[in-house]
Structures are given as structure tokens and as C-alpha cells.
Design a protein around this motif. Sequence first.
Motif, PDB file in Angstrom:
ATOM      1  N   ASN A  44       2.624  17.225 -12.045  1.00 43.22           N
ATOM      2  CA  ASN A  44       2.405  18.637 -11.723  1.00 43.22           C
ATOM      3  C   ASN A  44       3.635  19.462 -12.019  1.00 43.22           C
ATOM      4  O   ASN A  44       3.558  20.548 -12.587  1.00 43.22           O
ATOM      5  N   MET A  45       4.776  18.882 -11.625  1.00 44.12           N
ATOM      6  CA  MET A  45       6.006  19.630 -11.795  1.00 44.12           C
ATOM      7  C   MET A  45       6.265  19.877 -13.275  1.00 44.12           C
ATOM      8  O   MET A  45       6.552  20.993 -13.689  1.00 44.12           O
ATOM      9  N   SER A  46       6.116  18.828 -14.083  1.00 46.72           N
ATOM     10  CA  SER A  46       6.444  19.042 -15.492  1.00 46.72           C
ATOM     11  C   SER A  46       5.443  19.995 -16.124  1.00 46.72           C
ATOM     12  O   SER A  46       5.786  20.782 -17.003  1.00 46.72           O
ATOM     13  N   HIS A  47       4.221  19.950 -15.628  1.00 51.59           N
ATOM     14  CA  HIS A  47       3.231  20.908 -16.120  1.00 51.59           C
ATOM     15  C   HIS A  47       3.659  22.339 -15.803  1.00 51.59           C
ATOM     16  O   HIS A  47       3.615  23.228 -16.651  1.00 51.59           O
ATOM     17  N   GLU A  48       4.107  22.521 -14.556  1.00 52.34           N
ATOM     18  CA  GLU A  48       4.515  23.864 -14.148  1.00 52.34           C
ATOM     19  C   GLU A  48       5.726  24.334 -14.962  1.00 52.34           C
ATOM     20  O   GLU A  48       5.857  25.509 -15.283  1.00 52.34           O
ATOM     21  N   ILE A  49       6.609  23.382 -15.258  1.00 51.90           N
ATOM     22  CA  ILE A  49       7.824  23.770 -15.971  1.00 51.90           C
ATOM     23  C   ILE A  49       7.521  24.128 -17.427  1.00 51.90           C
ATOM     24  O   ILE A  49       8.165  24.972 -18.012  1.00 51.90           O
ATOM     25  N   ARG A  50       6.510  23.485 -17.979  1.00 56.06           N
ATOM     26  CA  ARG A  50       6.208  23.737 -19.397  1.00 56.06           C
ATOM     27  C   ARG A  50       5.856  25.201 -19.653  1.00 56.06           C
ATOM     28  O   ARG A  50       6.161  25.728 -20.710  1.00 56.06           O
ATOM     29  N   THR A  51       5.196  25.819 -18.673  1.00 54.39           N
ATOM     30  CA  THR A  51       4.748  27.189 -18.919  1.00 54.39           C
ATOM     31  C   THR A  51       5.932  28.146 -19.126  1.00 54.39           C
ATOM     32  O   THR A  51       5.996  28.804 -20.157  1.00 54.39           O
ATOM     33  N   THR A  54       1.870   9.265  -5.503  1.00 52.22           N
ATOM     34  CA  THR A  54       2.227  10.625  -5.098  1.00 52.22           C
ATOM     35  C   THR A  54       3.369  11.132  -5.960  1.00 52.22           C
ATOM     36  O   THR A  54       3.345  12.265  -6.442  1.00 52.22           O
ATOM     37  N   LYS A  55       4.360  10.237  -6.164  1.00 48.69           N
ATOM     38  CA  LYS A  55       5.521  10.632  -6.948  1.00 48.69           C
ATOM     39  C   LYS A  55       5.083  10.990  -8.375  1.00 48.69           C
ATOM     40  O   LYS A  55       5.479  12.014  -8.924  1.00 48.69           O
ATOM     41  N   HIS A  70       0.832  -1.207   0.000  1.00 51.85           N
ATOM     42  CA  HIS A  70       0.000   0.000   0.000  1.00 51.85           C
ATOM     43  C   HIS A  70       0.864   1.253   0.000  1.00 51.85           C
ATOM     44  O   HIS A  70       0.632   2.182  -0.750  1.00 51.85           O
ATOM     45  N   VAL A  71       1.834   1.206   0.914  1.00 47.18           N
ATOM     46  CA  VAL A  71       2.701   2.372   1.061  1.00 47.18           C
ATOM     47  C   VAL A  71       3.417   2.651  -0.260  1.00 47.18           C
ATOM     48  O   VAL A  71       3.468   3.795  -0.732  1.00 47.18           O
ATOM     49  N   PHE A  84       6.337   9.251 -18.320  1.00 50.41           N
ATOM     50  CA  PHE A  84       6.648   8.182 -17.399  1.00 50.41           C
ATOM     51  C   PHE A  84       5.705   8.239 -16.203  1.00 50.41           C
ATOM     52  O   PHE A  84       5.153   7.233 -15.783  1.00 50.41           O
ATOM     53  N   SER A  85       5.499   9.457 -15.702  1.00 52.45           N
ATOM     54  CA  SER A  85       4.647   9.554 -14.525  1.00 52.45           C
ATOM     55  C   SER A  85       3.199   9.236 -14.877  1.00 52.45           C
ATOM     56  O   SER A  85       2.487   8.655 -14.091  1.00 52.45           O
TER      57      SER A  85
END
Length: 972
Positions: free
Chosen positions: A325-332, A318-319, A310-311, A377-378
Motif C-alpha cells: 500500500n505504501m509503495s502504491h501511495e508513494i508512486r502517485t 500485514t507487513k 501464526h503470529v 519484495f512485499s
Amino acid sequence: MSITSGFNPPTEDDLREFLDLSIDMLCIAGVDGYFKHLNPAWEKTLGYSKEELLSRPYVDFVHPEDREATIAEAESLAAGRNTFTFENRYRCKDGSYKWLRWTGAVRAEKGVIYASARDITPRKREEARLAAQHAVTRVLAEASTLAGATPQILQAVCESLGWEVGAIWRVDKKEELLHCVEAWQLPSHTMSDFDRATRARTFAGGVGLPGRVWARAEAVCIEDVALDDNFPRREVAVKEGLHGAIGFPILVGGEVLGVLEFFSRQIQKPDARLLEMMGSIGSQIGQFIERRHAENALRVYARDLETARHVAEEAARTKSEFLANMSHEIRTPMNAIIGMTELGLQTKITREQREYLDATKSSADALLTLINDLLDFSKIEARKLHLDHVGFKLRDTVEDAIRVLALRAHHKGLELACHIRREAPEALVGDPLRLRQVVVNLVGNAIKFTDRGEVVLSVQPESRLNGNVRLHFAVTDTGIGIPANKQQLIFEAFSQADSSTTRRYGGTGLGLAISKQLVDLMGGRIWVESQPGQGSTFHFTAAFEIQNPAMLQPDSPGGRLTDLPVLIVDDNETNRRILEEVLTNWHMHPVAADGSAAALAALEKSIAENHPFKVILLDAHMPGMDGFGLVERIKQNPQCRGIKLVMLTSAGQPEDVSRCQTLGISAYLTKPVKQSELFDVIVSILSPREQPPSVAPRPRGASRSTRRLKVLLAEDNAVNQMLATRFLENLGHHATVVGDGRAALEAARAGRFDLIVMDVQMPDMDGFEATAAIREFEKTTGEHIPIIAVTAHAMKGDRERCLAAGMDGYVSKPIRVADLESAITQAIAAKGTGDAGSTSKAEGCIIDEAAILSGMDGNRRLLRDLARIFVADYPKQLAEIKVAIQMGDAERLRRAAHALRGSVGNFAAKRAFETASELELLGKNGDVHAAQGACVVLEGELSLLAGELKKLTMISRGRDAKRRKSDRKRLA
Ligand code: ADP
């Protein structure tokens, strides 16, 4: 002779001796309840003297519990029964009891009983021991915990052995003491004091019965606790009549975990068998504990494992979400970096500045690739990636994929070839973008890890079933290879064959992991065969639906090319083989030469045989005399004047292009050659009206759209506003900028725009809402303005969402000029109007050939086919409109007008299009009667349009006829 001959009858002495020597206890008892005569065996067995036995009623010696039964037996004898057999317990002189088995007969007339008793104590004990062991085994088999089993074990042992009290003790290692876990006594006995004393006590090692068992780790037997000095509970035990005791350890792996003890009212003679049996019960309990421990440990392990799973899943999710999210933020911000750099590169700058910007751009591109990889990948990890299911052409997809890598291959001096077997079906259904991604990754790796030699992609069908095909792709290189022990590892995320790979070649180790996941999703598998130092072949399979059986084979090249003699000149064997196969598939007649010398020889031979080549395909870069040298030699030969030359150059060699032009080469193609382009080039150079050299890829930069569009740009971010405006201006359009959806809606209502480029994420009213509102508004005007969505999401479903929201196209951030350009071209072509263009033809014209062709990517053949279909079809569509008007069927009118509007749209026939739109709107509004007038106008417009189109197809046909004629002449 009698049998007894030689023997005298026994004398009285004989008989006495016989009785005295018998090991059975023989007696004569009176009906008065006293023994009258006893043989010596009685004294031996019970320990009493004869006198003691004779002086008391025999029932006195009987075990209290057996007395009643014994008296009843005696009474039944008195009542006349002659013989008897029964068992009872007799007390011995030392207080212990023995089991006796009686047989005898009654002499009623004499008032005596003759009886014999045998000591059966050993047998009885054995039975009891077995019963106890069996009972314990059963209890343990059924018990789930030792705590639950303990009272039952104590009870089973006590009942089987006839003992009164039992207790179980637990070793407390920390305190080094024994604690009583449970005590039990026969229900008929209430020895509450002893019970209390037991439960309240603890014992240290060596103290009391349990302490001694613990210390010795073996069974201990006490004959009589009353006489035992190391028995702290002696007083209370004696008070309650307990004497015999036995204790034994519960052993697990040689360690004492607990102690069991039992007490009896009787004195216990040492009994080796009993001790042995107790020992075996102890180890049975030990095994039970061990088993339970193991099971519990297993359960705990399984639970831990489940928790860990589960963990891990949660962590992975989460990763993945974080990465997404991170790659989305970076794209802008990347959007601004890449876009501004592209713009900068288009301005007038010094060479040094260009170098800086080139470096910035290539780093930004690399970063974007990495971000895209991470996002992919994510998404895959988070199971958010789903494949598309759309129709596509195998050749186009694969060849386009490898074309992007051509420049890279060329820079390294590698041959890059693509070989799609003709058995491979062409029209497929699947996800072309993801297929392309895998191909680009494998071919890209092959180029990256190869310093000299070639990289070849081959595709062939592996199996077909029920309209599906499984294709086998293989990418072979002559590069560094991969050691056998790394061949599995490299398909895992972030793993590379060699730790120095990143330093030497760059990369993240994500590419193959993504490819593997994508191939899995495509129902295939991926693997590698490789020899270090020799090269690698990456294989993968993927399943697709076959789109349409009619489209399975490549386009037929047409009769005039049949048996066309073509010379192929290339030093690379793979390329030669591919070109030969392609040309043979087109029923041409190829001859291959591996260099200039062989080519010249073949050429001479063909002239001598009076069967000269019509076309020569030559590789520009060959060892020795290169392609250009060869052309010069050919040009010197007047007999070769009619031969068409097609140069195959590598991408990124602008000087090649100018040399081709100088040398008067008919056409040149960039390797790897796309089949469709090669075909088009051969057809066009053989046509009488020679066309300018075909150049592939088409030079970028200059706007392909001939029209200057008025574009409304809705974008809230200032940097992106500027960027998109520049892009649009560079494409030759004019942009009006608004900062949110509401402003876009107002502008769309008020102004006349040809196109809207709409950011999806905007404050107040977002792109979706604005589009919906604009589409709502258009219902009143009958207009349809193309809207292209711009989004920073690169997630599956975004495209569908945009289209469902009423948008016509979609580009994702960071915006690339080429993407924007093609989205605009498509949206405008789909709309099919030729209006509002400042460069469009005069209003009065029915059709604008240039505008139509630009919508069809310059494809004249397509235009001609569409025109033919339209001319044949439109009367039916018009008739349908008329019927709908006659019947007053508004919905039918709307549908018919909509269909016609779509057909007309292809030809940029503004007025016919507008009239059809008007009719569609009238149908939608239920205003059928008002449609009559519009229908008349439409009929007029359509007949004008049909006339124009007919003319157009005639011209085309004429051109074709001429071409065919001259082909025939040439081939004759
Ligand atoms: P990256 O190329 O970004 O490192 P990949 O997942 O695409 O990541 O590849 C993983 C590793 O597999 C590479 O780093 C390289 O060690 C090895 N590899 C992949 N393709 C080839 C090839 N054609 N020849 C040799 N090694 C290769």
C-alpha cells in the motif's frame, strides 16, 4: 544284609527329639476342634505358649476371613478324605498374622488328624508385593493423568497387599502443607470417619505419617498407629480398627511431590522388602509425573510454536500489505516528481539548473527503484507475485537488459560483455520481464562492486527435456568479491556483505533477496562463487518452455556473408571471444587482434595475401593507439579504401559519434553489442546503397511517430493532467483533457479522437467502466478507438484486466515518456489505420508507405514479407466473404470480414480497412443483404491495394537483387 543294619529302630526319645527339633509346626489335632499335641515350633512361630494354644479351639487363631474355608476343609476331612493341603492365616500373639501351609492325614479310627504347617508368610508377602507393583505399573502405563490414575493406584496396592485404606497427599509448596488428593478403601469397609478425617486434614512437615514421610523423603512404617504418638488421626483410626500403616514419598529428582499412605487392620512388623517395594512404586509415580510434565511441556511448546508461527505469518502478511500500500501511495506523487523533472529538463534552462534537475531526477529514479524493489519484495512475501507465461526472445531480453547498464559500466571504465551460447534456444516461453529484472540486478551489482576490469554475462543451456530448457546464467566480475562467511547471508532480505556497503555503494540489500525469490519461482536456483579481492560469479538457473523448434537457432545470415573476412580489434579478451563466436556462427571468417598494432599487422598480411578484410570491427577505447587512431592509419592506406569500418563505442560518449562521422566510419554501435544490431549493421554497410551510420541506441526526444494524433486524456488529478498533456505534446500530439470517465465517454461519442489515454482510477465512472461504455457505443459505429490505460497499480493481473476491459495498451505510473510513446505506437500500429493524421498522405492514396513503415518500426523486410503474404492470401479471404453473403451467413461474414480487416490494417489502407469494417459490422448486425454493395467496393479497393503492394515488393526485391549482385562482386 538289611539296609538298616547297624541302626536300631527309633526309640520314643528319638521320635520326641525329632518332633521337637522340626522347624515345621507339627501337631496332632482332635476332630473336636482342639490341638492335642504341638511341637515347640508353634510357640516359636506364633508367640503363644503351648497351653494357650491347647486351651482354645484352633479356629479361634485363624484369620476371620479364612475361618470359613478352614471349617469347610475340616468338614471334608471328617467326611472321609484322608489327606489334605491348604493355606490359611494364623494370628500371632502380637496380633499380626502368618500364612501357614498345611499338609496332613486323618486317622479316622483314632479320631485324630496328623498335620504339619509351614510358615509361608515371606513367600506370600513377596507375591503380594509383586502383584501390587505390577498393578501400579499397569495403571500408570494406561493412565493419561495422575489424577485419573490415583484412585486406581490406591486400589491396586490395597487389593494386592490386603490393606484396607489408602490415601495420596500432595505437597503444596506455597503453603508448605500436605493436602489429601484422594483416599480409597476396600469396598467391604466403610470407615467413613477415618476417610472424612483424612480428606479434611492437612499436615505440616514432620507431623503425622504423611508429614514424616515428606520431612524424611523416605518410607515410614508404623507397626500400630494405636501406639504411635505422632499420629493425629489415632483416635478415629483405632475406632475403626486400623493398626499397621506405611507411608512413602513420590519423588521427582530427589524432591518430594507427594506422599502415599496405606493402613491395615493388622499390626505391621517392619518389613524391609515391603518398604523397598513401596519406594519403587513411589519413584514409578514420580517418573510418570516427570514424563507427563515433559509431554505437557512439549505440548505447550508445540502449541506456543504454532501460535508463534501464526503470529509471524500474520505479521509478515500485514507487513507486506503495508509495504504494498505504501509503495502504491508513494508512486502517485513520484509520478509528478519524475515527470515534472523530465519536462523541466526539456526546457531551456541554465547549466546550473540542469545540474539541479539532473540530481533531482537521478534521486527520484533511485527512489523509484527502491519503491519497486519494496513492492516486489512485499508481493513475493505476500505470495502475490505470479510469473507471466508469454513468448519471448532470449537474446533480445538479455541484451536489452544489459544494454541499460552499459552507460554505468562505461562511466566506471569497465568492459561489459554478454555471451549467449548458440546452443541456447532463442524462442522461449516464460516471464521475460522478471528474467530481465534478475539479470539487471546481478549485472548491476557486478558493475557496482567492480572498479576495474570487466563484467561478463554468459548464458548456456544446462539441460533440455520435453520441450523445456533449463538455462544457466553466470555473471562474472573482477570486483571486490565477497567473504565466504557472507556468501549465504547476502541472499537474505536487507542484508549486505559489509555494514559499510550502504555508505560506500548504496543499496538496500533487497536485490538479491528478490532475485532469489524470482529464480525460485522460475524453477531454478541461485548461488555465488567468490574470492575477496578477486571478483565474484553469480550463477542462476531458470526453466523455460521452448517456443517453437523452428526458431531455436539464431536467424541465418544468408549466403552472401559466408566466409566474409572480418577483423575484430579489441583489447578485451572476453569481447574478442564473444565477437569471434558470433561471427563464426554466422559463417563469417573472423580474425581477432588485441590492439591497434596487431590489427595493422593483420591488415597488411591480408592485403599481401590478396584477401583483404571486408569489415573491421574496432573498439574505440584501447590502450596505446585507440580505435580512432587506428581508423586514421587505415584511412591513410589507399589499399584499404573498400574496407567497411564499424566502431564499437561505449554508451554516453557523444563526442565518439561526431568523431565517427568526421572520420567517415561506416557505422558505430554501442557496447554491449546486440547481435541483431551487429548483423543488421554488417548487412547494411555491405549493401551497395550505403545507409547513414547506424546509431544505437536510437536518439530519443524526437517523436518517432510521424503522425500528430488527437488524443483524449481522461485523468482526474490536476498535476498528472498537466504532466501527461506535456508528454503528449512533446511527442507531437494534441491532447484534450477530461476529468472523469463519464466526461471521457461523452467526448469519445461526440468528438473524433485518434486515441484515448485513460486513467484507471477516477471518481464517478472509472476507466474500466468508461472503456466498457465506449466499446458498447462503438458497436453502433463499427469504429475502434485505441485506449491506453494508465494505472498506479503495478500488480500482476492489471495488464490482463486492462486488456480484458477492452483497452489496447497499458502504462503504469509514474508515466515515462518512452513507455507512453511505445504504447501509443503499438496501439496505433495495431489499429493500422492511417487516418486523421495531419501529416499522412493525401486521401486519394491507396497506401502510405511511410505510415506503414513507422508502424513496423522501419522494418522494410517485414513490410515486404507481410505484403507478399497478403497478396497471396487476400483472394481466399475475399472469396470467403462472398460465400458468406451468398449463403446469408451473418456470423461467417462477420468472421471473414474481421480477418480481412486485420490483414488490411497492416498496410494503412484506409478505404479498404473501412469497407472491411463496414462488412464486419453488417455481419454482426445480421444485415447480410446490405453487404453486397460493400463487397463490390471492397473487391475494387483490394485489387488496387494488391497492385500497390506488388509494386512495393518488386522494388524491394529489385533492391535485394542488386544488393546480392554487388555482394557477389565484392566477395569474388
Ligand atoms: P544491495 O546491492 O542493494 O545492497 P543486494 O541484495 O543486491 O543489495 O546485494 C546484497 C549484498 O551482496 C551487497 O550489499 C554486497 O555486499 C553483496 N554483493 C552483491 N553482489 C556483489 C558483487 N558482484 N560483488 C561483491 N559483493 C556483492
